[in-house]
Write an enzyme that holds these catalytic residues in place. Sequence first.
Site, mmCIF file in Angstrom:
data_model
loop_
_atom_site.group_PDB
_atom_site.id
_atom_site.type_symbol
_atom_site.label_atom_id
_atom_site.label_comp_id
_atom_site.label_asym_id
_atom_site.label_seq_id
_atom_site.Cartn_x
_atom_site.Cartn_y
_atom_site.Cartn_z
ATOM 1 N N ASN A 1 -77.916 18.509 -52.722
ATOM 2 C CA ASN A 1 -78.415 18.951 -54.025
ATOM 3 C C ASN A 1 -78.200 17.855 -55.069
ATOM 4 O O ASN A 1 -77.198 17.161 -55.038
ATOM 5 C CB ASN A 1 -77.682 20.223 -54.474
ATOM 6 C CG ASN A 1 -77.761 21.325 -53.445
ATOM 7 O OD1 ASN A 1 -77.477 21.102 -52.280
ATOM 8 N ND2 ASN A 1 -78.155 22.509 -53.849
ATOM 9 N N TRP B 1 -78.644 28.596 -45.056
ATOM 10 C CA TRP B 1 -77.954 29.817 -44.657
ATOM 11 C C TRP B 1 -78.941 30.917 -44.263
ATOM 12 O O TRP B 1 -78.621 32.084 -44.306
ATOM 13 C CB TRP B 1 -77.060 30.317 -45.798
ATOM 14 C CG TRP B 1 -75.832 29.489 -45.997
ATOM 15 C CD1 TRP B 1 -74.606 29.730 -45.456
ATOM 16 C CD2 TRP B 1 -75.687 28.290 -46.771
ATOM 17 N NE1 TRP B 1 -73.721 28.753 -45.852
ATOM 18 C CE2 TRP B 1 -74.347 27.857 -46.652
ATOM 19 C CE3 TRP B 1 -76.559 27.534 -47.554
ATOM 20 C CZ2 TRP B 1 -73.858 26.722 -47.286
ATOM 21 C CZ3 TRP B 1 -76.069 26.392 -48.185
ATOM 22 C CH2 TRP B 1 -74.733 26.001 -48.048
ATOM 23 N N CYS C 1 -70.742 25.664 -44.684
ATOM 24 C CA CYS C 1 -69.521 25.233 -45.375
ATOM 25 C C CYS C 1 -68.615 24.333 -44.553
ATOM 26 O O CYS C 1 -68.097 23.345 -45.058
ATOM 27 C CB CYS C 1 -68.766 26.435 -45.915
ATOM 28 S SG CYS C 1 -68.050 27.501 -44.637
ATOM 29 N N ASN D 1 -66.781 36.795 -63.534
ATOM 30 C CA ASN D 1 -66.016 37.918 -64.109
ATOM 31 C C ASN D 1 -64.850 38.343 -63.202
ATOM 32 O O ASN D 1 -64.281 39.418 -63.383
ATOM 33 C CB ASN D 1 -66.941 39.104 -64.407
ATOM 34 C CG ASN D 1 -67.637 39.629 -63.154
ATOM 35 O OD1 ASN D 1 -67.413 39.130 -62.052
ATOM 36 N ND2 ASN D 1 -68.495 40.623 -63.319
ATOM 37 N N HIS E 1 -64.800 31.025 -45.597
ATOM 38 C CA HIS E 1 -65.360 29.864 -46.284
ATOM 39 C C HIS E 1 -64.387 28.712 -46.089
ATOM 40 O O HIS E 1 -63.170 28.902 -46.105
ATOM 41 C CB HIS E 1 -65.570 30.157 -47.776
ATOM 42 C CG HIS E 1 -66.094 28.984 -48.547
ATOM 43 N ND1 HIS E 1 -67.092 28.181 -48.061
ATOM 44 C CD2 HIS E 1 -65.741 28.458 -49.752
ATOM 45 C CE1 HIS E 1 -67.346 27.216 -48.953
ATOM 46 N NE2 HIS E 1 -66.536 27.357 -49.974
ATOM 47 N N ASP F 1 -64.481 21.155 -53.062
ATOM 48 C CA ASP F 1 -65.421 21.946 -52.259
ATOM 49 C C ASP F 1 -66.807 21.331 -52.376
ATOM 50 O O ASP F 1 -67.389 21.300 -53.463
ATOM 51 C CB ASP F 1 -65.426 23.398 -52.753
ATOM 52 C CG ASP F 1 -66.131 24.341 -51.781
ATOM 53 O OD1 ASP F 1 -66.855 23.851 -50.893
ATOM 54 O OD2 ASP F 1 -65.974 25.566 -51.924
ATOM 55 N N ASN G 1 -58.945 35.725 -55.105
ATOM 56 C CA ASN G 1 -58.320 36.821 -55.865
ATOM 57 C C ASN G 1 -59.261 37.887 -56.408
ATOM 58 O O ASN G 1 -58.781 38.889 -56.940
ATOM 59 C CB ASN G 1 -57.579 36.250 -57.083
ATOM 60 C CG ASN G 1 -56.287 35.576 -56.717
ATOM 61 O OD1 ASN G 1 -55.403 36.185 -56.134
ATOM 62 N ND2 ASN G 1 -56.176 34.297 -57.030
ATOM 63 N N SER H 1 -58.690 45.748 -54.591
ATOM 64 C CA SER H 1 -58.174 44.504 -55.175
ATOM 65 C C SER H 1 -57.390 43.697 -54.151
ATOM 66 O O SER H 1 -56.809 42.677 -54.486
ATOM 67 C CB SER H 1 -57.282 44.827 -56.378
ATOM 68 O OG SER H 1 -56.188 45.609 -55.951
ATOM 69 N N GLU I 1 -49.928 40.025 -52.010
ATOM 70 C CA GLU I 1 -50.989 40.965 -52.394
ATOM 71 C C GLU I 1 -50.384 42.321 -52.702
ATOM 72 O O GLU I 1 -49.582 42.852 -51.936
ATOM 73 C CB GLU I 1 -51.994 41.087 -51.237
ATOM 74 C CG GLU I 1 -53.362 41.567 -51.645
ATOM 75 C CD GLU I 1 -54.130 40.568 -52.488
ATOM 76 O OE1 GLU I 1 -54.180 40.778 -53.717
ATOM 77 O OE2 GLU I 1 -54.676 39.604 -51.950
ATOM 78 N N TYR J 1 -72.604 34.060 -41.433
ATOM 79 C CA TYR J 1 -71.183 34.282 -41.729
ATOM 80 C C TYR J 1 -70.929 34.584 -43.208
ATOM 81 O O TYR J 1 -69.852 35.035 -43.576
ATOM 82 C CB TYR J 1 -70.348 33.070 -41.274
ATOM 83 C CG TYR J 1 -70.488 31.873 -42.189
ATOM 84 C CD1 TYR J 1 -69.530 31.590 -43.163
ATOM 85 C CD2 TYR J 1 -71.593 31.027 -42.110
ATOM 86 C CE1 TYR J 1 -69.671 30.514 -44.012
ATOM 87 C CE2 TYR J 1 -71.746 29.957 -42.955
ATOM 88 C CZ TYR J 1 -70.786 29.698 -43.906
ATOM 89 O OH TYR J 1 -70.937 28.634 -44.755
#
Length: 691
Positions: A226, A236, A272, A305, A330, A353, A393, A415, A443, A524
């Site tokens: 890109n 993908w 990835c 968000n 990932h 990444d 997270n 969560s 967690e 995946y």
Amino acid sequence: MAAAAQPSTDWHVKENGRDHHTSKFSSKELIVRRGQAFVITFNGVEQPEQTLTFIVETGPKPSKQAKTQATFGISSTVSKDSWSAVLQSTSSHSVSVSISSPPNAVIGRYKLSVQSTSTGSSSPETLGTFVLLFNPWSSGDNVFMPNKAECEEYVLEEFGIIFAGNNYHINSFGWNFGQFQADILNICLSMLDRSLNYRQDPATDVSHRHDPKYLGRVLSAMVNANDDQGVVLGNWSGNYDGGKSPSSWTGSGEILQSWKKSGFKPVRYGQCWVFAAVLTTVLRCLGIPTRPITNFSSAHDADGNLRVDEFYDASGNHLNEGADSVWNFHVWNESWFSRSDLGPSYSGWQILDATPQEESGGIYQCGPASRNAVKEGDVDLDYDCPFVFAEVNADCMYWSYDRATRKKTLLFNKSTVIGQLISTKAVGRDDRIDITSDYKYEEGSKKERDIFKKARKKLGLEDKFDPTAPTPKEIEQKPDISGKFKMAGPLEVGKDLNLILVLKNLQSEVKSVNVNMTAWSTVYTRRPVREIWKDSLSVSLSPEEEKHFPIKISYAEYQQQLTTDNAIEVTALCHVEGGIQVLVQRHIALDNPTIDIQVLGEAKVNEEMDVEVVFTNPIDIEVKDCVLQVEGSDLVRGILKIDVPPLKAKDISSTKFKLTPFETGSKHLLVNFSCDKFADIKAFKTVKVID
């Protein structure tokens, strides 16, 4: 007066290579690391006792101000923070000097020249070129890594293991990084010269090449195609016509060589782990300690968000609504360097990444994000911390969505599902280590929730009304039944898939439930590709009763629909009379059949050895179009491709071939077997090569 002879230079490539940990490069050019002395001998310069002045320069417009040029004479001691030369010995016609570079020198290819006032000529004589790399063995370098075993693994090791599958079922495969293969260093340097930054302002770009965080960011953009016609084009879709399927690669060398050979056209195709593996190769090649990291149940939070929303229709089909997604896994990178811009507590492992997911600064690049900053919720720090924080997270919301009315109903929220079993290869061993606790606190603990709130506050999400968020009333709803899928049998391509849907009534009155079930093949990233199966059932559950419903999806049903990722999503959307809907889902990663590698006899350097690869066709149908691909640094030059005859049902194929190892030590042989029914069955074998 006769013209002075052109100086000839002995770069002492072998001795310098040994001292600088660069002897694995297959190059006649001198390759050294910054902040460390190297010795050269040259002749053709008269009267060496006179002043000799050396000039080193790199880039298109070398300048002292930009630190891309330095002029220095012979001194009695090494200078810590500038280029210097110390006389080693002289004879009537030759001079040996030890040249040192500063630990923060710009990396890349340098031209070295010498000027001697005794020749009466003011023009310098070129001694030749050398390449300067980062130096994780030097305490003054930003990439200094005190643990020598880690330097060996994260800079010098050409073999790696990449973890894949899903959080229920981790699988892994070998990868040949091949950072020392012929021409790979040149390709890495040309990547830098093809970046957008270089194209816009070459001299400034080169002057920043002393900084690992700058180079890491630039290369995270260059590895994907890109924006800049970079190395690998992502795909993908599940359809890889016009290129190679991402799962078919076994090493970075073939990809980087193809990119160069095609005139720097993006190589098709990657996903990835391919981007992460190629970035590992490039950064290790340049001397920055780097490793690939796999995050299971990885969030792609497109709208920032810290929440990912997944949508299902009334039949339980996973819908491609919204830009958010949760990937089975990932793969990204961690590179080791200090962060003078952020302070010492943010130094160490940095996340980069190269997979093109979201733009950063207007182009597809990501990082470096300090891993410590991610763990502590310091998402306001450079670079791209909010995106990485969300990957491990984010909260997950599951919605039922009616496309006709555009009405969405919250099914449930979790969560604790995102960012699990974060994995990488152990140092010096072929084992998986879990580094989840380096990314987040336990967690469900109070500390973990406090960090999540801190991150939300720093991003301004605490005080902002979000019309897409569920209401407190929706979040507090409690379902009347619970459900789960249990596996009842092997998870192997070629075998029927047996599951059990377990439904339990949580109430003290009878509940009627209508269940819509679907199974889809996915890539995946959990993007649905083809429907495999659907069914429905109606059930009455007595108070607190648990019922088991066996489900069988035959190989014949899924065989044609499967993608090369061998991934299936099974869902059951339960419509409970008088209660809220309950979504039961299971992501399944199927294993390929195994393939066996046998090394016949001892492996000796520069002597032919025999290898046998054995594959048993596990299914009741003939397999054809069988190809075996073999590679391994110091064992095979390039890639060996062998056509294998068709194999009847349950037949065993034995393929023998010869190799001649050309280096001693512990090496890895990688094989990839493909046919019309099985894509990319991978295996690797450690080969101990002796003298």
